[in-house]
Design a protein around this motif. Sequence first.
Motif, PDB file in Angstrom:
ATOM      1  N   LEU A   6       9.579  -5.026   3.954  1.00  0.00           N
ATOM      2  CA  LEU A   6      10.809  -4.262   4.435  1.00  0.00           C
ATOM      3  C   LEU A   6      11.199  -4.861   5.646  1.00  0.00           C
ATOM      4  CD1 LEU A   6       9.602  -0.332   4.045  1.00  0.00           C
ATOM      5  CD2 LEU A   6      10.984  -1.981   2.442  1.00  0.00           C
ATOM      6  N   ALA A   7      11.373  -6.341   5.545  1.00  0.00           N
ATOM      7  CA  ALA A   7      11.889  -7.125   6.525  1.00  0.00           C
ATOM      8  C   ALA A   7      11.513  -6.889   8.149  1.00  0.00           C
ATOM      9  CB  ALA A   7      13.279  -7.208   6.606  1.00  0.00           C
ATOM     10  N   GLU A  49      11.834  -7.438   1.249  1.00  0.00           N
ATOM     11  CA  GLU A  49      11.855  -8.944   1.415  1.00  0.00           C
ATOM     12  C   GLU A  49      10.339  -9.195   0.653  1.00  0.00           C
ATOM     13  OE1 GLU A  49      13.717 -11.149   2.289  1.00  0.00           O
ATOM     14  OE2 GLU A  49      13.465 -10.771   4.624  1.00  0.00           O
ATOM     15  N   LEU A  50      10.882 -10.143  -0.140  1.00  0.00           N
ATOM     16  CA  LEU A  50       9.588 -10.767  -1.068  1.00  0.00           C
ATOM     17  C   LEU A  50       9.091 -11.867  -0.261  1.00  0.00           C
ATOM     18  CD1 LEU A  50      11.332 -10.777  -4.552  1.00  0.00           C
ATOM     19  CD2 LEU A  50       9.770  -8.954  -3.466  1.00  0.00           C
ATOM     20  N   PRO A  51       7.714 -12.322  -0.722  1.00  0.00           N
ATOM     21  CA  PRO A  51       7.109 -13.498   0.135  1.00  0.00           C
ATOM     22  C   PRO A  51       7.796 -14.665  -0.455  1.00  0.00           C
ATOM     23  CG  PRO A  51       5.660 -11.995  -1.265  1.00  0.00           C
ATOM     24  CD  PRO A  51       6.746 -11.595  -1.552  1.00  0.00           C
ATOM     25  N   GLY A  74       2.102  -0.878  -3.970  1.00  0.00           N
ATOM     26  CA  GLY A  74       0.997  -0.384  -3.102  1.00  0.00           C
ATOM     27  C   GLY A  74       1.543  -0.394  -1.869  1.00  0.00           C
ATOM     28  N   ALA A  75       2.563  -1.374  -1.436  1.00  0.00           N
ATOM     29  CA  ALA A  75       3.268  -1.613  -0.151  1.00  0.00           C
ATOM     30  C   ALA A  75       4.138  -0.160   0.108  1.00  0.00           C
ATOM     31  CB  ALA A  75       3.958  -2.830  -0.098  1.00  0.00           C
ATOM     32  N   VAL A  76       4.873   0.217  -0.961  1.00  0.00           N
ATOM     33  CA  VAL A  76       5.834   1.288  -0.651  1.00  0.00           C
ATOM     34  C   VAL A  76       5.137   2.601  -0.944  1.00  0.00           C
ATOM     35  CG1 VAL A  76       7.673  -0.465  -0.964  1.00  0.00           C
ATOM     36  CG2 VAL A  76       7.013   1.243  -2.907  1.00  0.00           C
TER      37      VAL A  76
END
Length: 254
Positions: A6-7, A49-51, A74-76
């Motif tokens: 998320l930047a 924000e993607l890698p 998993g991140a969100v």
Amino acid sequence: MDTRWLAGAEPSSGAALRLFCLPYAGGAAAAYRPWRELAPPGVEVLAVELPGRATRVREEPYVRLTPLVRALAGAVADGLDRPFALFGHSMGALVAFELTRALRRMGLPMPRHLFVSAADAPDARPGESRLFDAPDEEVKARLRRLNGTPLHLLEDEELMTLILPTLRADFAVLETYEYREEPPLPVPFTVLGGTADPSVSPAALLRWRRHSAVSAELRLFAGDHFYLNTVPAELVRTVVERLGLPESVEGSRW
């Protein structure tokens, strides 16, 4: 939530609704920065924000959709404790769609609404030649046609050398994607696009209808493939209206 995705933004515990925004190929979270000011009180805009770009430029970008969606889910997951919606533009529309399907398979909450923008439906065959392994000039020609990359950037060989690997990775995500049949999603869709988009026609946008078991509405805006850069206020207003938020959340700026 893993704030790298998320930047670096820390989600607010006071948000009435979270709007996760997914970028287009080569795009970064900064594309949605104006939305944070345009969104009404209570709506928290969380740009993904993607890698491989911006704050994550040192990380390897994903080249396949399935592992990207798995990592993003998993991140969100911890941020789905309140109403939320997903907005995805171009590549981001496909990511948003597959993320919603992944959340369903995982037994996690479903978004209140799915906004898919400037993208053909996931079960449609790609209509253009693949770019992830095409010559640089062919990639640049497509970017010129889509009108989303400033001309001075396209003409800067040094900068394009830095940008092209991430772009190619994103094109690989799109161009190696294989649609698998699943039941329609129990989520209303709003399908958005530009009236002068050279790559995604209104007829192509209509193909999203079969993927919602609830409803799917088409909304067109003046502009090309990157219309979202020219009408951000109108676009955010449309998103808020489609979410059906009460006036107490929408605030007075509308």
